[in-house]
Scaffold this motif. Structure first.
Motif, PDB file in Angstrom:
ATOM      1  N   GLY A  98       0.832  -1.201   0.000  1.00  0.00           N
ATOM      2  CA  GLY A  98       0.000   0.000   0.000  1.00  0.00           C
ATOM      3  C   GLY A  98       0.862   1.245   0.000  1.00  0.00           C
ATOM      4  O   GLY A  98       2.071   1.207   0.271  1.00  0.00           O
ATOM      5  N   LEU A  99       0.248   2.377  -0.301  1.00  0.00           N
ATOM      6  CA  LEU A  99       0.964   3.649  -0.353  1.00  0.00           C
ATOM      7  C   LEU A  99       1.591   3.981   0.998  1.00  0.00           C
ATOM      8  O   LEU A  99       2.757   4.377   1.066  1.00  0.00           O
ATOM      9  N   GLU A 100       0.840   3.779   2.072  1.00  0.00           N
ATOM     10  CA  GLU A 100       1.353   4.096   3.410  1.00  0.00           C
ATOM     11  C   GLU A 100       2.595   3.254   3.734  1.00  0.00           C
ATOM     12  O   GLU A 100       3.598   3.774   4.224  1.00  0.00           O
ATOM     13  N   GLU A 101       2.553   1.975   3.425  1.00  0.00           N
ATOM     14  CA  GLU A 101       3.703   1.099   3.674  1.00  0.00           C
ATOM     15  C   GLU A 101       4.901   1.512   2.822  1.00  0.00           C
ATOM     16  O   GLU A 101       6.031   1.528   3.289  1.00  0.00           O
ATOM     17  N   HIS A 102       4.629   1.837   1.554  1.00  0.00           N
ATOM     18  CA  HIS A 102       5.690   2.225   0.622  1.00  0.00           C
ATOM     19  C   HIS A 102       6.397   3.500   1.093  1.00  0.00           C
ATOM     20  O   HIS A 102       7.627   3.577   1.083  1.00  0.00           O
ATOM     21  N   LEU A 103       5.631   4.475   1.534  1.00  0.00           N
ATOM     22  CA  LEU A 103       6.222   5.739   1.995  1.00  0.00           C
ATOM     23  C   LEU A 103       6.929   5.570   3.343  1.00  0.00           C
ATOM     24  O   LEU A 103       8.008   6.138   3.555  1.00  0.00           O
ATOM     25  N   THR A 104       6.340   4.788   4.235  1.00  0.00           N
ATOM     26  CA  THR A 104       6.967   4.545   5.534  1.00  0.00           C
ATOM     27  C   THR A 104       8.302   3.839   5.349  1.00  0.00           C
ATOM     28  O   THR A 104       9.287   4.157   6.024  1.00  0.00           O
ATOM     29  N   TRP A 105       8.348   2.888   4.441  1.00  0.00           N
ATOM     30  CA  TRP A 105       9.593   2.176   4.141  1.00  0.00           C
ATOM     31  C   TRP A 105      10.671   3.168   3.685  1.00  0.00           C
ATOM     32  O   TRP A 105      11.809   3.104   4.144  1.00  0.00           O
ATOM     33  N   GLN A 106      10.310   4.108   2.819  1.00  0.00           N
ATOM     34  CA  GLN A 106      11.271   5.108   2.357  1.00  0.00           C
ATOM     35  C   GLN A 106      11.684   6.046   3.489  1.00  0.00           C
ATOM     36  O   GLN A 106      12.848   6.439   3.596  1.00  0.00           O
TER      37      GLN A 106
END
Length: 173
Positions: free
Chosen positions: A18-26
């Motif tokens: 998901g977008l939230e996971e993708h951004l948190t990972w970055q």
């Protein structure tokens, strides 16, 4: 000896990120304080499915007990992440962020998005040519760049499947 496994007997379950996971990972790979990370998490948590920020900067500052300058710094960091255009407040800002990412901040395309978006929406290229004083060829070239951008950067991370509506009745004139 080598053994060939039948992959159909051992299915692998995958889940789209998901977008939230993708951004948190970055965000985890960026150097920042713990408080800045919390601000980043708050911002990421307030993005809609299109990737647009749904709260104002002063609300972020109040909710995270942060200075407005810190909020701006963290927001700029998130807006610099993948996908380009994420955490914008509206379509105009989203497109400008993407053009900046492409190093086209000072281009005709950026000028059109900044100042002539209303004419672009109605495809009034003659008005854009008149207002910007660029040639029609240059304007059309810039429009090609703009239409190649993604006005909804968060949707690529949506796990929602499209629901197609099949009409019961067709009306023909």
């Amino acid at each position: 000896r080598y053994y060939l496994l039948n992959m159909h007997r051992y299915p692998i379950l995958t889940k789209k990120t998901g977008l939230e996971e993708h951004l948190t990972w970055q965000l985890k790979f960026i150097e920042h304080t713990e408080h800045e990370f919390e601000i980043g998490q708050f911002i990421i948590g307030n993005l809609n499915r299109d990737g647009f920020l749904e709260v104002e900067d002063d609300v972020i500052a109040t909710q995270t007990n942060a200075e407005p300058e810190t909020v701006q710094k963290v927001l700029a960091t998130i807006q610099d992440m993948d996908p380009p255009g994420v955490a914008a407040r509206n379509i105009k800002e989203c497109l400008l962020l993407q053009l900046s990412h492409l190093k086209l901040s000072e281009s005709t395309a950026s000028e059109i998005v900044r100042e002539q978006l209303n004419f672009l929406e109605t495809r009034n290229y003659a008005a854009i040519v008149k207002a910007t004083r660029h040639s029609l060829r240059e304007v059309l070239s810039a429009v090609d760049v703009i239409t190649a951008l993604n006005p909804h950067p968060g949707r690529a991370f949506s796990d929602e499947e499209p629901h197609y509506i099949i009409p019961d009745v067709y009306v023909y004139k």
